[in-house]
Design an enzyme around this catalytic site. Structure first.
Site, PDB file in Angstrom:
ATOM      1  CB  SER A  15      26.904   2.671   4.076  1.00  0.00           C
ATOM      2  OG  SER A  15      27.580   3.424   2.918  1.00  0.00           O
ATOM      3  CD  GLU A  35      37.285  -0.961   5.878  1.00  0.00           C
ATOM      4  OE1 GLU A  35      36.094  -1.082   5.804  1.00  0.00           O
ATOM      5  OE2 GLU A  35      37.729  -1.154   4.631  1.00  0.00           O
ATOM      6  CB  CYS A  43      28.832   5.214   0.133  1.00  0.00           C
ATOM      7  SG  CYS A  43      27.983   6.579   0.133  1.00  0.00           S
ATOM      8  CB  CYS A  48      27.160   7.879  -3.004  1.00  0.00           C
ATOM      9  SG  CYS A  48      26.832   6.266  -2.244  1.00  0.00           S
ATOM     10  CE  LYS A  51      26.742   8.687  -8.083  1.00  0.00           C
ATOM     11  NZ  LYS A  51      25.894   7.469  -7.954  1.00  0.00           N
ATOM     12  CE1 TYR A  99      30.551   6.700   7.536  1.00  0.00           C
ATOM     13  CE2 TYR A  99      31.457   8.565   6.413  1.00  0.00           C
ATOM     14  CZ  TYR A  99      30.788   7.699   6.386  1.00  0.00           C
ATOM     15  OH  TYR A  99      29.212   7.621   5.896  1.00  0.00           O
ATOM     16  CB  ALA A 115      37.851  -9.389   9.948  1.00  0.00           C
ATOM     17  CE1 TYR A 177      24.356   3.568  -8.763  1.00  0.00           C
ATOM     18  CE2 TYR A 177      23.208   1.659  -8.698  1.00  0.00           C
ATOM     19  CZ  TYR A 177      24.024   2.380  -8.112  1.00  0.00           C
ATOM     20  OH  TYR A 177      24.574   2.175  -6.915  1.00  0.00           O
ATOM     21  CB  ILE A 178      27.489   1.996 -11.948  1.00  0.00           C
ATOM     22  CG1 ILE A 178      26.976   1.984 -10.440  1.00  0.00           C
ATOM     23  CG2 ILE A 178      29.086   2.422 -11.968  1.00  0.00           C
ATOM     24  CD1 ILE A 178      27.810   1.018  -9.548  1.00  0.00           C
ATOM     25  CD  GLU A 181      24.713   7.351 -11.011  1.00  0.00           C
ATOM     26  OE1 GLU A 181      24.017   7.573 -10.463  1.00  0.00           O
ATOM     27  OE2 GLU A 181      25.960   6.646 -10.461  1.00  0.00           O
ATOM     28  NE  ARG A 204      17.987  -6.565 -17.129  1.00  0.00           N
ATOM     29  CZ  ARG A 204      18.124  -7.710 -16.149  1.00  0.00           C
ATOM     30  NH1 ARG A 204      16.969  -8.171 -15.736  1.00  0.00           N
ATOM     31  NH2 ARG A 204      19.405  -7.899 -15.697  1.00  0.00           N
ATOM     32  CG  ASP A 302      26.213  -3.047  -1.544  1.00  0.00           C
ATOM     33  OD1 ASP A 302      24.984  -2.572  -1.094  1.00  0.00           O
ATOM     34  OD2 ASP A 302      27.115  -2.371  -2.154  1.00  0.00           O
ATOM     35  CB  ALA A 340      18.558   9.940  -7.558  1.00  0.00           C
ATOM     36  CG  HIS A 435       4.373  29.475 -10.984  1.00  0.00           C
ATOM     37  ND1 HIS A 435       4.450  28.345 -12.200  1.00  0.00           N
ATOM     38  CD2 HIS A 435       4.400  30.980 -11.725  1.00  0.00           C
ATOM     39  CE1 HIS A 435       4.277  29.453 -13.323  1.00  0.00           C
ATOM     40  NE2 HIS A 435       4.736  30.651 -13.133  1.00  0.00           N
ATOM     41  CD  GLU A 440       4.625  25.528 -11.434  1.00  0.00           C
ATOM     42  OE1 GLU A 440       3.363  26.103 -10.911  1.00  0.00           O
ATOM     43  OE2 GLU A 440       5.527  26.150 -12.012  1.00  0.00           O
TER      44      GLU A 440
HETATM   45  P1  FAD Z   1      30.435  -0.899   1.820  1.00  0.00           P
HETATM   46  O1  FAD Z   1      30.121   0.665   1.907  1.00  0.00           O
HETATM   47  O2  FAD Z   1      30.898  -1.348   0.542  1.00  0.00           O
HETATM   48  O3  FAD Z   1      31.555  -1.281   3.085  1.00  0.00           O
HETATM   49  C1  FAD Z   1      32.006  -2.513   3.090  1.00  0.00           C
HETATM   50  C2  FAD Z   1      33.357  -2.321   3.792  1.00  0.00           C
HETATM   51  O4  FAD Z   1      33.763  -3.376   4.315  1.00  0.00           O
HETATM   52  C3  FAD Z   1      34.638  -1.810   2.820  1.00  0.00           C
HETATM   53  O5  FAD Z   1      35.182  -0.659   3.425  1.00  0.00           O
HETATM   54  C4  FAD Z   1      35.566  -2.820   2.816  1.00  0.00           C
HETATM   55  O6  FAD Z   1      36.878  -2.411   2.515  1.00  0.00           O
HETATM   56  C5  FAD Z   1      35.365  -3.631   4.232  1.00  0.00           C
HETATM   57  N1  FAD Z   1      35.567  -5.104   4.061  1.00  0.00           N
HETATM   58  C6  FAD Z   1      35.299  -5.968   3.243  1.00  0.00           C
HETATM   59  N2  FAD Z   1      35.880  -7.234   3.548  1.00  0.00           N
HETATM   60  C7  FAD Z   1      36.657  -6.983   4.565  1.00  0.00           C
HETATM   61  C8  FAD Z   1      37.236  -7.730   5.505  1.00  0.00           C
HETATM   62  N3  FAD Z   1      37.244  -9.200   5.367  1.00  0.00           N
HETATM   63  N4  FAD Z   1      37.740  -7.327   6.601  1.00  0.00           N
HETATM   64  C9  FAD Z   1      37.553  -6.256   6.995  1.00  0.00           C
HETATM   65  N5  FAD Z   1      36.930  -5.072   5.953  1.00  0.00           N
HETATM   66  C10 FAD Z   1      36.561  -5.583   4.784  1.00  0.00           C
HETATM   67  N6  FAD Z   1      24.327   4.362  -3.316  1.00  0.00           N
HETATM   68  C11 FAD Z   1      23.370   5.213  -2.924  1.00  0.00           C
HETATM   69  O7  FAD Z   1      22.568   5.170  -2.313  1.00  0.00           O
HETATM   70  N7  FAD Z   1      23.571   6.379  -3.784  1.00  0.00           N
HETATM   71  C12 FAD Z   1      24.483   6.453  -4.866  1.00  0.00           C
HETATM   72  O8  FAD Z   1      24.417   7.422  -5.661  1.00  0.00           O
HETATM   73  C13 FAD Z   1      25.365   5.424  -5.037  1.00  0.00           C
HETATM   74  N8  FAD Z   1      26.190   5.571  -5.789  1.00  0.00           N
HETATM   75  C14 FAD Z   1      27.339   4.475  -6.142  1.00  0.00           C
HETATM   76  C15 FAD Z   1      28.199   4.682  -7.146  1.00  0.00           C
HETATM   77  C16 FAD Z   1      29.011   3.597  -7.268  1.00  0.00           C
HETATM   78  C17 FAD Z   1      30.057   3.796  -8.322  1.00  0.00           C
HETATM   79  C18 FAD Z   1      29.068   2.501  -6.654  1.00  0.00           C
HETATM   80  C19 FAD Z   1      30.047   1.293  -6.825  1.00  0.00           C
HETATM   81  C20 FAD Z   1      28.088   2.470  -5.468  1.00  0.00           C
HETATM   82  C21 FAD Z   1      27.200   3.351  -5.288  1.00  0.00           C
HETATM   83  N9  FAD Z   1      26.109   3.188  -4.454  1.00  0.00           N
HETATM   84  C22 FAD Z   1      25.294   4.432  -4.270  1.00  0.00           C
HETATM   85  C23 FAD Z   1      25.961   1.904  -3.579  1.00  0.00           C
HETATM   86  C24 FAD Z   1      26.554   2.053  -1.890  1.00  0.00           C
HETATM   87  O9  FAD Z   1      27.969   2.671  -2.242  1.00  0.00           O
HETATM   88  C25 FAD Z   1      26.551   0.751  -1.470  1.00  0.00           C
HETATM   89  O10 FAD Z   1      25.054   0.300  -1.609  1.00  0.00           O
HETATM   90  C26 FAD Z   1      26.973   1.122   0.007  1.00  0.00           C
HETATM   91  O11 FAD Z   1      28.058   1.528   0.263  1.00  0.00           O
HETATM   92  C27 FAD Z   1      26.891  -0.385   0.745  1.00  0.00           C
HETATM   93  O12 FAD Z   1      27.137  -0.173   2.190  1.00  0.00           O
HETATM   94  P2  FAD Z   1      27.722  -1.389   2.793  1.00  0.00           P
HETATM   95  O13 FAD Z   1      27.890  -1.213   4.205  1.00  0.00           O
HETATM   96  O14 FAD Z   1      26.993  -2.919   2.688  1.00  0.00           O
HETATM   97  O15 FAD Z   1      29.145  -1.736   2.172  1.00  0.00           O
END
Ligand code: FAD
Length: 458
Positions: A15, A35, A43, A48, A51, A99, A115, A177-178, A181, A204, A302, A340, A435, A440
């Site tokens: 993301s 990647e 996500c 997300c 899920k 993407y 990487a 939440y995970i 869900e 929590r 993250d 949510a 309504h 409401e």
């Molecule tokens: P990511 O989306 O995890 O992307 C990181 C990318 O880096 C990955 O594709 C990985 O393969 C790549 N990578 C890692 N190391 C390397 C490397 N050394 N070289 C090359 N590539 C690499 N968030 C919400 O807002 N709403 C939701 O409903 C929600 N539901 C979720 C449900 C579940 C089950 C989970 C696990 C997460 C959920 N999230 C949700 C959280 C959300 O998915 C993350 O917060 C979000 O994806 C974080 O984005 P990011 O860019 O930090 O990392």
């Protein structure tokens, strides 16, 4: 333009990484993104999106049953897990392609492979080194499973999206939440589901009323909730798995899914060798503009361990692009981030919990309403929606809004805009409702609940 191969090398096409890469390229920067697993990150592939698709699947169970009260003769004749997983996979493949095209159309070079950071201006992927003025680490997070005997027999949410077969019985371990869900998903599609959490009540960090109301509804929906319970060991038997709890109790099941937290994905990246400081939890420490302790290395999403949410990672990616290439130093605005939980029923929340509001603002008024949704006046289903508002008595500003009930996520997004705009309770009161809706209720809550703090002082 620098003498490096790139102005920005992004590690991780999730993301945050994709957003930062695209917008940096749109500003004219020369950008590459690496990647190693799946385009779109957690996500899109194991978070997300799949899920939420599974949550839709789980809903039909009740919908078929409820339809009878509205005159329909419908019967759920069965559920085919394979169809759900295959259709989900097809949709994810489509999103992966979107993407990829978004990045290509923006002029971002996609580098496939894992990487590592060689030095503050060099990234290596599959034996090739790339020089870059700036590195952005957006590698996300990974599920953590505690080191218990038999941990090799358990799965996490990542594998749960690809199970070959639907288990008859499942234990979900965790209180976030995970976990909640997935308990709702498995329960809804007919799995005999137990949720185990080591604390006295799950969720929590959420408002106390939300936590207890949700526990009541999840229990009514049929999930076997076992709080203050923790698994000490897991054993494989000819008929499935046996979880031995810390109190000695043994529970037979077919699947154990751990959702006990996610750690920043920094292993083997070479960050510390390059001088990047990590926190105790392994998260990359960054300043307000997402710069790490090394001037040319940034981090978002993250992996910095703030709020692990996709829209937050997107906002942080946007901020980095603006700061580095848009001539507009930008911070992310974390005020009133609505979230949510797609439990059944879902939770929507924005702003402070009652506990936080009392601590920070002292004198607060609490408005709370619990009611049976109109739909269930016919179905007779014992489902209760709970809505709550927390108001600062001094300023009349609404500090927090929480809901457990159908469409909570959809409703709270609009409320978040109002709170961000500084809405007071008087603004809510003067707003004419739609309504008949559940929403409401938020503009018709007139009487605060008796104040336990004031009552105790009397
Ligand atoms: P990511 O989306 O995890 O992307 C990181 C990318 O880096 C990955 O594709 C990985 O393969 C790549 N990578 C890692 N190391 C390397 C490397 N050394 N070289 C090359 N590539 C690499 N968030 C919400 O807002 N709403 C939701 O409903 C929600 N539901 C979720 C449900 C579940 C089950 C989970 C696990 C997460 C959920 N999230 C949700 C959280 C959300 O998915 C993350 O917060 C979000 O994806 C974080 O984005 P990011 O860019 O930090 O990392």
């Amino acid at each position: 333009m620098s003498d490096y191969d790139y102005d920005l090398f992004v590690i991780g096409a999730g993301s945050g990484g994709v957003r930062a890469a695209r917008f940096s390229a749109n500003y004219g920067a020369r950008v590459a993104i690496a990647e190693d697993m799946f385009m779109g990150g957690t996500c899109v592939n194991v978070g997300c999106i799949p899920k939420k698709l599974f949550v839709y699947a789980a809903h039909f169970h009740d919908d078929f049953a409820d339809s009878a009260a509205f005159g329909w003769t419908a019967e759920a004749k069965g559920f085919d897990w394979r169809t759900l997983v295959d259709n989900k996979d097809t949709e994810i493949k489509r999103l992966n392609g979107i993407y990829e095209r978004l990045l290509e159309n923006a002029g971002v070079e996609i580098v496939t492979g894992r990487a590592t950071v060689v030095d503050p201006h060099t990234v290596a992927v599959a034996g090739t080194q790339y020089s870059t003025a700036n590195i952005l680490v957006a590698t996300g997070s990974w599920p953590v499973v505690p080191d218990i005997p038999g941990r090799e027999h358990v799965v996490t949410s990542t594998e749960a999206f690809y199970l070959d077969e639907l288990p008859k019985r499942a234990i979900i371990v965790g209180g976030g939440y995970i976990a909640v869900e997935f308990a709702g998903i498995f329960n809804g599609i007919g799995v005999d589901t137990t949720l185990m959490y080591r604390g006295p009540l799950f969720m929590r960090g959420f408002d106390q009323d939300v936590r207890s109301h949700l526990a009541g509804e999840v229990d009514k929906a049929g999930v076997d909730l076992r709080f203050s319970t923790n698994i000490a060991a897991v054993e494989k038997t000819p008929s499935g798995l046996v979880a031995t709890c810390e109190d000695g109790a043994k529970v037979e099941t077919d699947l154990i899914m751990y959702a006990t937290g996610r750690a920043p994905k920094v292993d083997g990246l070479g960050l510390e060798e390059a001088g990047v400081k990590l926190g105790d939890d392994g998260a990359i420490i960054v300043d307000d503009h997402f710069k790490s302790s090394v001037d040319s290395i940034y981090a978002i999403g993250d992996v910095i361990g703030h709020m692990q949410l996709t829209p937050v990672a997107l906002a942080e990616g946007m901020a980095v692009a603006r700061t580095l290439f848009g001539n507009e130093p930008t911070k992310a605005d974390y005020d009133y981030v609505a979230t949510a939980v797609f439990s059944q029923p879902p939770v929507g929340t924005v702003g402070l919990t009652e506990e936080e509001a009392r601590e920070r603002h002292g004198d607060v008024a609490i408005f709370r309403s619990t009611f049976r949704p109109l739909k269930h006046t016919l179905t007779g289903r014992d489902a209760q929606t709970m809505m709550k508002m927390i108001v600062d008595k001094k300023t009349d500003r609404v500090l927090g809004v929480h809901m457990v009930g159908d469409d909570a996520g959809e409703i709270l997004q609009g409320i978040a805009v109002a709170l961000k705009a500084g809405a007071t309770k008087a603004v809510f009161d003067s707003t004419i409702g739609i309504h008949p809706t559940a929403a409401e209720e938020f503009v018709t809550m007139r009487e605060p609940v008796p104040d336990p703090v004031a009552e105790a002082a009397e």
